[in-house]
Design a protein around this motif. Structure first.
Motif, PDB file in Angstrom:
ATOM      1  N   PHE A 186      -4.249 -18.816 -43.222  1.00  0.00           N
ATOM      2  CA  PHE A 186      -4.740 -19.104 -41.882  1.00  0.00           C
ATOM      3  C   PHE A 186      -5.300 -20.591 -41.921  1.00  0.00           C
ATOM      4  O   PHE A 186      -6.146 -20.751 -43.009  1.00  0.00           O
ATOM      5  N   VAL A 187      -5.052 -21.275 -40.964  1.00  0.00           N
ATOM      6  CA  VAL A 187      -5.965 -22.667 -40.742  1.00  0.00           C
ATOM      7  C   VAL A 187      -6.528 -22.513 -39.420  1.00  0.00           C
ATOM      8  O   VAL A 187      -6.095 -21.798 -38.435  1.00  0.00           O
ATOM      9  N   ASP A 188      -7.286 -23.595 -39.041  1.00  0.00           N
ATOM     10  CA  ASP A 188      -7.748 -23.930 -37.785  1.00  0.00           C
ATOM     11  C   ASP A 188      -8.536 -22.681 -37.291  1.00  0.00           C
ATOM     12  O   ASP A 188      -8.365 -22.143 -36.179  1.00  0.00           O
ATOM     13  N   HIS A 189      -9.404 -22.197 -38.217  1.00  0.00           N
ATOM     14  CA  HIS A 189     -10.264 -21.049 -37.713  1.00  0.00           C
ATOM     15  C   HIS A 189     -11.490 -21.343 -36.542  1.00  0.00           C
ATOM     16  O   HIS A 189     -11.898 -22.561 -36.799  1.00  0.00           O
ATOM     17  N   ASP A 190     -11.483 -20.660 -35.677  1.00  0.00           N
ATOM     18  CA  ASP A 190     -12.357 -20.782 -34.558  1.00  0.00           C
ATOM     19  C   ASP A 190     -12.793 -19.473 -33.878  1.00  0.00           C
ATOM     20  O   ASP A 190     -12.383 -18.720 -34.000  1.00  0.00           O
ATOM     21  N   ARG A 191     -13.945 -19.964 -33.179  1.00  0.00           N
ATOM     22  CA  ARG A 191     -14.481 -18.589 -32.157  1.00  0.00           C
ATOM     23  C   ARG A 191     -14.440 -19.202 -30.970  1.00  0.00           C
ATOM     24  O   ARG A 191     -14.886 -20.360 -30.569  1.00  0.00           O
ATOM     25  N   TRP A 192     -14.324 -17.980 -30.092  1.00  0.00           N
ATOM     26  CA  TRP A 192     -14.386 -18.472 -28.521  1.00  0.00           C
ATOM     27  C   TRP A 192     -15.243 -17.683 -27.997  1.00  0.00           C
ATOM     28  O   TRP A 192     -15.524 -16.528 -28.502  1.00  0.00           O
TER      29      TRP A 192
END
Length: 273
Positions: free
Chosen positions: A203-209
């Motif tokens: 996976f790439v572009d790991h983020d938290r919302w």
């Protein structure tokens, strides 16, 4: 709230018999569960679909289809995977196709999806197997979104509930929990989830919302929701009634209503192309 706190939730529901028992208890009253449980922010639905390459969505542990119906209303084509046949039957009756299986054992039969969701369900999935399965079924640049609510009623409601639970069901794994937990505790779990996704290197572009909102509850509305939570679903009706009585009296003392501060948290990543 009487749910498995993120820092204590096991990595797999197979770890303990008690955890499996709680996991299998939510379908006891699927209609009530669907009626009482909160929905998810429209902004989360929109952001998920905007960041996916298409509209085919897999909902892991879809339950009664609360999130699935929201995504369908936003234009997505949703398939659910749910281990509890009672919950799956309810979701199907409301237009969501569901296949009964745990996510780990579910056979995708070569199908691919633009987004994989897990709404209040990823803590029941083995994180290593689940991440690998999500990567397998996601199309290139498809998005995985793991999300759930952090919500704690005010202390005037939470503390009488916690005291009643400890008194009525001291053997419960939830009886020793603090009455309220800070949202930072929940955020820690989502940071850990992202670390696990990074470790797969798929996976790439790991983020938290993060989405913050409020909802007011009457005494009746809150007492409708409580029996659908993990701390109460497996208790005897007499135990539940005593806990609800104590909690109801606390809400009455506040004038019969209270306002809940919700924080909906998400960990998200994109399948590497």
């Amino acid at each position: 709230m009487p749910t498995l706190p993120p820092d204590q939730a096991p990595s797999s529901p197979a770890q303990t018999a008690e955890t499996r028992r709680v996991a299998q208890s939510f379908g006891v009253d699927a209609q009530r569960y669907d009626r009482a449980r909160p929905r998810y922010p429209d902004a989360l639905v929109a952001r998920t679909l905007a960041g996916a390459p298409g509209g085919e969505v897999l909902d892991v542990g879809c339950g009664t289809g609360i999130a699935a119906r929201q995504f369908r209303a936003a234009g997505a084509e949703v398939l659910g995977v749910e281990p509890d046949a009672r919950m799956a039957e309810f979701a199907r009756a409301h237009g969501i196709p569901v296949e009964v299986a745990t996510f780990e054992e579910w056979d995708p039969r070569g199908r691919g999806f633009d987004a994989v969701l897990a709404a209040q369900s990823w803590h029941w999935v083995d994180p290593v197997t689940g991440a690998a399965k999500a990567a397998e079924v996601l199309r290139p640049n498809g998005r995985l979104v793991i999300f759930g609510h952090a919500y704690e009623p005010p202390a005037e409601v939470a503390e009488p509930f916690a005291a009643a639970l400890a008194r009525v069901a001291p053997e419960s794994p939830f009886a020793g929990q603090p009455a309220r937990r800070p949202v930072e505790l929940y955020e820690t779990a989502y940071v850990r989830t992202l670390d696990q996704l990074r470790a797969t290197e798929r996976f790439v572009d790991h983020d938290r919302w993060r989405f913050e909102w409020q909802r007011s509850y009457t005494r009746e509305e809150w007492l409708e929701l409580l029996p659908t939570t993990g701390g109460l679903t497996s208790l005897h009706p007499d135990q539940i009634a005593e806990i609800l009585s104590a909690t109801g009296a606390a809400i009455d003392a506040l004038g019969g209503t209270f306002t809940m501060d919700y924080t909906t948290l998400a960990a998200t990543a994109v399948r590497a192309p």
